[in-house]
Design an enzyme around this catalytic site. Structure first.
Site, PDB file in Angstrom:
ATOM      1  NE  ARG A   1      -4.319  -1.206   0.202  1.00 35.13           N
ATOM      2  CZ  ARG A   1      -4.446  -2.395  -0.636  1.00 35.13           C
ATOM      3  NH1 ARG A   1      -3.509  -2.621  -1.623  1.00 35.13           N
ATOM      4  NH2 ARG A   1      -5.494  -3.353  -0.503  1.00 35.13           N
TER       5      ARG A   1
ATOM      6  CG  HIS B   1      -2.758  -0.538  -7.002  1.00 36.14           C
ATOM      7  ND1 HIS B   1      -3.396   0.123  -5.943  1.00 36.14           N
ATOM      8  CD2 HIS B   1      -2.777  -1.818  -6.378  1.00 36.14           C
ATOM      9  CE1 HIS B   1      -3.535  -0.853  -4.749  1.00 36.14           C
ATOM     10  NE2 HIS B   1      -3.267  -1.991  -5.309  1.00 36.14           N
TER      11      HIS B   1
END
Lengths: 366, 366
Positions: free
Chosen positions: A280, A329
């Site tokens: 993250r 991502h």
């Protein structure tokens, strides 16, 4: 976008659906309403459409579902099929929330627990895809991959020279006969990543784990043997920073890991080391990382996640660092893994609605 | 450019050199003249400078050596230390040619053989570095790595969607439980690449070898067992094209392999397969590959070499294909490997000049 080569023909789907409808004529009022916040594609949606007990209401656009649409459609819904980008707060009729994601920060799990709403999610199935991209980013960061691609893209293929575009070698070699992999977080993805590094000649491994988990020397020794490493041990963050040739950030997000990789950590890393973040964005202080790259505290970085994404513009400090390889991502973005995630999310939803055991329920603390 | 963190201090070098000079006062005429066509850096040049018997004449610029400079300096030289970019024709005084490269297309080996000039080169030491980048390119090509990097570089981080930027997964998974690696050429680099793919779950391997080499089923069975594969076999080019999920081009250059990957080969590949070329640009027909990518015959490509490099502009058909990941011939470009190559080249030169066995001589056919 549906994945190539895996779709049923529209005719087959239409026929199946007609058959279902014909054999179970029910009014919508008799059915369980489920709202689907994103089209999961032609290989997954029939799992829902083919259930005559369900009244499926799907957001029809190929972009994130609008808040207003959710508010208009959620009344009376028994189930929601959501993705990582949809903020979910439990409404009164709701019995099941199913998310196509390993994370569940977007779900109000506290309210869900209080109201006995079941929550399903899709961990584990993305382990191998994320391990793949973690190795890819370690290689790209070591080998000046972004600079190489950008040189060629600008039509500026560099002339050969003995040390042009050289970086540290990921694999062992006569000059560097040991290689240590460092992991912040040592769950399934870390171990799948470590397994891939073994044929590159990695000899040692240091990791940190959640402070609440206990060290288990026996399991560590078994892993060490399995991977034929000289050493594998749990250490402090300092140990990982100082001892690793590659540091993989693979811990959960949230306040406890916020900026766990900060200036202090980066200053302790080897000058030839690279940092890989496929967890993250919030785990890494982007400004500190940009400074570390600019000033040569570390060799390079490869990140799949950046704090504040998708709002990452050309002026972002990491975008401006040529030794920071950034992909948007896509850690779990393979056709196979995303299909498996979507279909697992649909199955979690159905099982929850029909009071069957969910394939992968989220354990809620009440 | 010298590699970081590996250089001696200039003072140490100067002192060493002074000591050498003081203890062996000779005139240049008494020494063996060697010309060095490229500065090999502060970790390698002392191997030559510290030999009082040598008169080292080095091209002083950080760019390819000019032809005119070679012609002016080669008279009377006993040895040449060259790189892949220097065309070498043997002059009358020459006794040794040493090249910092695995290839030797740039050396007139026929004349060298006729005149009993010894030739040294630097194969093998780059095996691991090239295997590393072969895996990197296979991952980048599968995972839309170039597009991902370019999106972020333009400040256009894509919004999340179930199948955005998805590609085929390199590792096995519940949907795709087998993976076949294909190799055109099956030497050391291919086998080092294959070994790295095993933890990704690769199950099968097909390769082609030089038509003059014989198949050895016993060696193949040993390799199959070593890598715990379901099958490993030598096949035809057709077998490799049709059967592989990733095709690695790792054969030597030259007329016999010219355009071995052409339209015919590419049309036979799987639509989900990727092609990786880390050998020589001439093995792949760039126009055919661009067409294959544009028209979706294959999923993607990753190339470290392109025919005609370094003259590869923004209008090159492969540069224009977003699914073609291109890095500028950096296969062996790690600090460790290039240092090892440069130092081996210097050692080959010295051994040849002093009639000692060269560490790695090129066997010349007379």
């Amino acid at each position: 976008m549906s994945p190539p080569g895996l779709s049923h023909s529209p005719l087959t789907l239409a026929t199946n659906r007609l058959t279902s409808i014909a054999s179970h004529i029910r009014t919508d009022a008799e059915k369980l309403k489920v709202i689907v916040l994103r089209d999961m594609g032609p290989d997954v949606m029939p799992l829902l459409y083919d259930r005559p007990e369900l009244n499926v209401v799907m957001w029809p656009h190929d972009k994130a579902c609008k808040r207003q649409w959710i508010l208009e459609n959620v009344p009376g819904a028994s189930g929601i099929l959501a993705t990582i980008v949809d903020k979910i707060k439990a409404g009164p009729s709701l019995r099941v929330i199913s998310t196509m994601s390993v994370g569940y920060e977007h779900i109000d799990v506290q309210t869900a627990a209080q109201r006995d709403i079941k929550v399903g999610y899709t961990p584990d199935v993305l382990t191998e895809a994320v391990a793949d991209i973690s190795v890819m980013l370690a290689l790209m960061a070591s080998r000046n991959g972004r600079q190489g691609i950008e040189f060629v893209g600008r039509g500026e293929w560099p002339h050969w020279a003995p040390y042009t575009l050289c970086g540290p070698q990921l694999s062992t070699n006569p000059i560097t006969q040991t290689r240590t992999a460092g992991f912040i977080g040592f769950g399934r993805i870390s171990q799948a990543t470590l397994s891939r590094l073994i044929p590159f000649g990695f000899t040692n491994c240091i990791f940190t784990s959640s402070p609440t988990s206990k060290s288990n020397p026996q399991v560590e020794e078994e892993l060490r043997k399995k991977f034929n490493l000289r050493s594998l041990r749990r250490g402090t963050l300092d140990d990982v920073a100082r001892g690793s040739d590659v540091v993989f950030v693979l811990a959960p997000g949230g306040p406890q890991t916020y900026y766990i990789v900060n200036e202090d950590f980066l200053r302790k890393m080897k000058k030839t080391a690279v940092l890989v973040n496929t967890a993250r964005g919030t785990l890494v202080d982007s400004d500190a990382l940009a400074k570390a790259l600019r000033e040569g505290w570390i060799w390079g970085a490869g990140v799949d996640v950046v704090e504040g994404e998708p709002d990452v513009g050309i002026d972002h400090p990491l975008v401006k660092e040529p030794r920071c390889v950034i992909v948007p991502h896509i850690g779990s973005a393979t056709n196979e893994t995303r299909l498996t995630m979507a279909s697992l999310a649909a199955k979690n939803l159905i099982a929850g609605l029909f009071n069957e055991p969910m394939p992968v329920p989220l354990q809620l603390n009440k």
